[in-house]
Design a protein around this motif. Sequence first.
Motif, PDB file in Angstrom:
ATOM      1  N   VAL A  72      40.566  43.896  41.248  1.00 43.26           N
ATOM      2  CA  VAL A  72      39.947  44.736  40.071  1.00 43.26           C
ATOM      3  C   VAL A  72      38.261  44.932  39.792  1.00 43.26           C
ATOM      4  CG1 VAL A  72      40.410  45.265  37.689  1.00 43.26           C
ATOM      5  CG2 VAL A  72      42.016  44.387  39.247  1.00 43.26           C
ATOM      6  N   GLU A  73      37.792  46.120  39.567  1.00 46.01           N
ATOM      7  CA  GLU A  73      36.523  46.344  39.341  1.00 46.01           C
ATOM      8  C   GLU A  73      36.310  46.317  37.585  1.00 46.01           C
ATOM      9  OE1 GLU A  73      32.438  48.762  40.587  1.00 46.01           O
ATOM     10  OE2 GLU A  73      34.337  49.323  41.460  1.00 46.01           O
ATOM     11  N   GLY A  74      35.081  45.796  37.335  1.00 43.63           N
ATOM     12  CA  GLY A  74      34.647  45.712  35.916  1.00 43.63           C
ATOM     13  C   GLY A  74      35.033  44.387  35.302  1.00 43.63           C
ATOM     14  N   ASN A  75      34.698  44.224  33.887  1.00 47.01           N
ATOM     15  CA  ASN A  75      34.845  43.105  33.221  1.00 47.01           C
ATOM     16  C   ASN A  75      35.312  43.137  32.037  1.00 47.01           C
ATOM     17  OD1 ASN A  75      32.458  43.898  32.238  1.00 47.01           O
ATOM     18  ND2 ASN A  75      31.271  42.119  32.522  1.00 47.01           N
ATOM     19  N   GLY A  76      35.807  44.690  31.453  1.00 42.33           N
ATOM     20  CA  GLY A  76      36.234  44.791  30.359  1.00 42.33           C
ATOM     21  C   GLY A  76      37.599  44.584  29.983  1.00 42.33           C
ATOM     22  N   PHE A  77      38.190  43.614  30.640  1.00 39.97           N
ATOM     23  CA  PHE A  77      39.780  43.317  30.227  1.00 39.97           C
ATOM     24  C   PHE A  77      39.688  41.532  30.385  1.00 39.97           C
ATOM     25  CE2 PHE A  77      38.933  43.584  35.001  1.00 39.97           C
ATOM     26  CZ  PHE A  77      39.440  42.496  35.348  1.00 39.97           C
ATOM     27  N   ASP A  78      40.872  41.497  29.826  1.00 42.89           N
ATOM     28  CA  ASP A  78      41.406  39.764  29.943  1.00 42.89           C
ATOM     29  C   ASP A  78      42.055  39.480  31.163  1.00 42.89           C
ATOM     30  OD1 ASP A  78      42.102  37.235  29.193  1.00 42.89           O
ATOM     31  OD2 ASP A  78      43.183  37.681  27.362  1.00 42.89           O
ATOM     32  N   ALA A  79      41.233  38.701  32.083  1.00 43.81           N
ATOM     33  CA  ALA A  79      41.937  38.419  33.360  1.00 43.81           C
ATOM     34  C   ALA A  79      42.878  37.459  33.363  1.00 43.81           C
ATOM     35  CB  ALA A  79      40.834  37.799  34.018  1.00 43.81           C
ATOM     36  N   GLY A  80      43.056  36.621  32.099  1.00 47.95           N
ATOM     37  CA  GLY A  80      44.238  35.618  31.957  1.00 47.95           C
ATOM     38  C   GLY A  80      45.357  36.313  31.599  1.00 47.95           C
ATOM     39  N   ARG A  81      45.183  37.594  30.920  1.00 44.74           N
ATOM     40  CA  ARG A  81      46.406  38.298  30.432  1.00 44.74           C
ATOM     41  C   ARG A  81      47.074  38.996  31.379  1.00 44.74           C
ATOM     42  NH1 ARG A  81      46.523  42.913  25.457  1.00 44.74           N
ATOM     43  NH2 ARG A  81      48.569  43.163  25.622  1.00 44.74           N
ATOM     44  N   VAL A  82      46.123  39.647  32.246  1.00 46.29           N
ATOM     45  CA  VAL A  82      46.655  40.454  33.698  1.00 46.29           C
ATOM     46  C   VAL A  82      47.345  39.410  34.374  1.00 46.29           C
ATOM     47  CG1 VAL A  82      45.892  41.867  35.381  1.00 46.29           C
ATOM     48  CG2 VAL A  82      44.740  42.083  33.488  1.00 46.29           C
ATOM     49  N   ALA A  83      46.870  38.292  34.643  1.00 40.42           N
ATOM     50  CA  ALA A  83      47.495  37.047  35.544  1.00 40.42           C
ATOM     51  C   ALA A  83      48.810  36.903  34.922  1.00 40.42           C
ATOM     52  CB  ALA A  83      46.535  35.915  35.617  1.00 40.42           C
TER      53      ALA A  83
END
Length: 100
Positions: A72-83
């Motif tokens: 996933v490109e970009g950093n405007g999201f919570d990676a922990g939540r997506v995981a």
Amino acid sequence: MSLLEADQVTVEEVTEQVAVQRAVAVQRVVTVFTARVVEVDGLLARVAVLLNPYDVRELALSLDQGELRIVVEGNGFDAGRVAARLDKVIGVLEVVVSSN
């Protein structure tokens, strides 16, 4: 005397500087999600729906390794939540997150 000789700058140095600038300009923030999978029927469809709001650049499923890889490109999201959301998908195990 040319301009390059006057400034004592070589073509190689200029070429190297341009290459470094291009590399910096092209560098992008990406987050990679990797998970072991045990079931593959409909897995890509379920994951694609889940990741619809994100800028997904790669979605790969290796049947030989039993592994799902998502970039996933970009950093405007919570990676922990997506995981955590990926971990709830049937057939997905052990989600690992890494980013640059």
